[in-house]
Scaffold this motif. Structure first.
Motif, short mmCIF file in Angstrom:
data_model
loop_
_atom_site.label_atom_id
_atom_site.label_comp_id
_atom_site.label_asym_id
_atom_site.label_seq_id
_atom_site.Cartn_x
_atom_site.Cartn_y
_atom_site.Cartn_z
N ARG A 158 -12.75 -26.09 -12.35
CA ARG A 158 -11.50 -26.51 -13.00
C ARG A 158 -10.64 -25.27 -13.22
O ARG A 158 -11.16 -24.21 -13.55
N ILE A 159 -9.31 -25.45 -13.08
CA ILE A 159 -8.39 -24.35 -13.38
C ILE A 159 -7.70 -24.61 -14.72
O ILE A 159 -7.92 -25.66 -15.34
N TYR A 160 -6.87 -23.69 -15.16
CA TYR A 160 -6.27 -23.71 -16.49
C TYR A 160 -5.52 -25.00 -16.82
O TYR A 160 -5.45 -25.41 -17.97
N ASN A 161 -4.95 -25.67 -15.81
CA ASN A 161 -4.16 -26.88 -16.07
C ASN A 161 -4.99 -28.17 -16.01
O ASN A 161 -4.45 -29.27 -16.07
N GLY A 162 -6.31 -28.04 -15.87
CA GLY A 162 -7.20 -29.19 -15.87
C GLY A 162 -7.52 -29.77 -14.50
O GLY A 162 -8.39 -30.61 -14.37
N LYS A 163 -6.82 -29.32 -13.45
CA LYS A 163 -7.09 -29.83 -12.10
C LYS A 163 -8.43 -29.32 -11.61
O LYS A 163 -8.82 -28.19 -11.90
N THR A 164 -9.13 -30.18 -10.83
CA THR A 164 -10.44 -29.80 -10.33
C THR A 164 -10.39 -29.63 -8.81
O THR A 164 -9.63 -30.31 -8.11
N PHE A 165 -11.22 -28.71 -8.32
CA PHE A 165 -11.25 -28.35 -6.91
C PHE A 165 -12.67 -28.15 -6.45
O PHE A 165 -13.58 -27.91 -7.26
N LYS A 166 -12.84 -28.23 -5.13
CA LYS A 166 -14.13 -27.89 -4.50
C LYS A 166 -13.89 -26.65 -3.66
O LYS A 166 -12.95 -26.60 -2.85
N LYS A 167 -14.74 -25.64 -3.87
CA LYS A 167 -14.58 -24.38 -3.15
C LYS A 167 -14.96 -24.56 -1.68
O LYS A 167 -16.02 -25.08 -1.36
N GLY A 168 -14.06 -24.08 -0.81
CA GLY A 168 -14.30 -24.14 0.62
C GLY A 168 -14.51 -22.75 1.21
O GLY A 168 -14.92 -21.83 0.52
N ARG A 169 -14.18 -22.62 2.48
CA ARG A 169 -14.46 -21.36 3.20
C ARG A 169 -13.44 -20.28 2.87
O ARG A 169 -12.33 -20.56 2.45
N GLY A 183 -7.01 -34.42 -2.49
CA GLY A 183 -7.53 -34.04 -1.18
C GLY A 183 -6.73 -32.93 -0.51
O GLY A 183 -7.05 -32.53 0.60
N LYS A 184 -5.71 -32.43 -1.18
CA LYS A 184 -4.89 -31.34 -0.62
C LYS A 184 -5.66 -30.03 -0.67
O LYS A 184 -6.46 -29.78 -1.57
N ILE A 185 -5.37 -29.16 0.31
CA ILE A 185 -6.02 -27.85 0.37
C ILE A 185 -5.09 -26.81 -0.26
O ILE A 185 -3.89 -26.76 0.04
N TYR A 186 -5.65 -26.00 -1.13
CA TYR A 186 -4.93 -24.91 -1.78
C TYR A 186 -5.67 -23.61 -1.48
O TYR A 186 -6.89 -23.60 -1.32
#
Length: 198
Positions: A158-169, A183-186
């Motif tokens: 999770r980042i500071y604004n509450g959004k969650t992500f899955k770590k990729g390559r 499902g967007k890539i950042y």
């Protein structure tokens, strides 16, 4: 002003910084943490120079941030307002302002080589220089955050604004991470601070 600076800066930097502020007629505001920036510079409509710096920064990051913002003021004054905010003129000004401070009386000896490398070609933000950001973070109070590069591939964070992500390559320097909801890539800098969920 001097007594306020003593709370936020390394002891031996207080007098020269106080003089820089006074000579350049800077109105310094120390403000609550902003997640998107450590500090900023603005020329006010009345011609005054206002610099804001986050109050939560450790004294070494506070010093670098304050000089970064004073460099904006001086670069615009010397080269004109049409220059790029973080272009060559600003880099030259920032480097010249920092040089007198890159000393063992001000910075810990372990931090000095990292700072010296950074100021060969300073970045728009000390956070985009992963080595410097990590070195400076070692002087912050302990927290429950991890850097992206420290967590395993596939981990959810999770980042500071509450959004969650899955770590990729890893892609050259940054990491591709997928936002769980969209499902967007950042792309994340390796030194981005995140909260590991699983």
């Amino acid at each position: 002003m001097r007594s306020i600076l003593e709370r936020y800066l390394p002891e031996r930097s207080v007098t020269p910084i106080f003089n820089l502020i006074k000579e350049n007629n800077v109105h310094l505001k120390i403000v609550n943490e902003r997640k998107t920036r450590h500090g900023d510079y603005r020329k006010m409509p009345n011609g005054a120079h206002q610099i804001t710096v986050n109050a939560n920064l450790n004294k070494y990051r506070f010093l670098i941030t304050l000089i970064h913002e004073i460099a904006h003021l001086l670069a615009f004054e010397e080269f004109g307002r049409q220059i790029k905010p973080h272009g060559g003129e600003w880099k030259l000004t920032f480097r010249n302002l920092m040089l007198p401070f890159i000393r063992p009386e001000i910075f810990p000896t372990g931090l000095l080589p990292v700072i010296a490398r950074h100021f060969r070609n300073p970045k728009a933000s000390s956070d985009t220089d992963a080595e410097l950001a990590i070195a400076l973070k070692s002087f912050d109070p302990a927290n429950d955050k991890n850097y992206i590069f420290e967590i395993p591939g596939g981990a959810i964070f999770r980042i500071y604004n509450g959004k969650t992500f899955k770590k990729g390559r890893r892609r050259v320097k940054r990491y591709e991470c997928i936002e769980i909801d969209s499902g967007k890539i950042y792309l994340f800098q390796p030194n981005a601070e995140v909260e590991l969920i699983k």
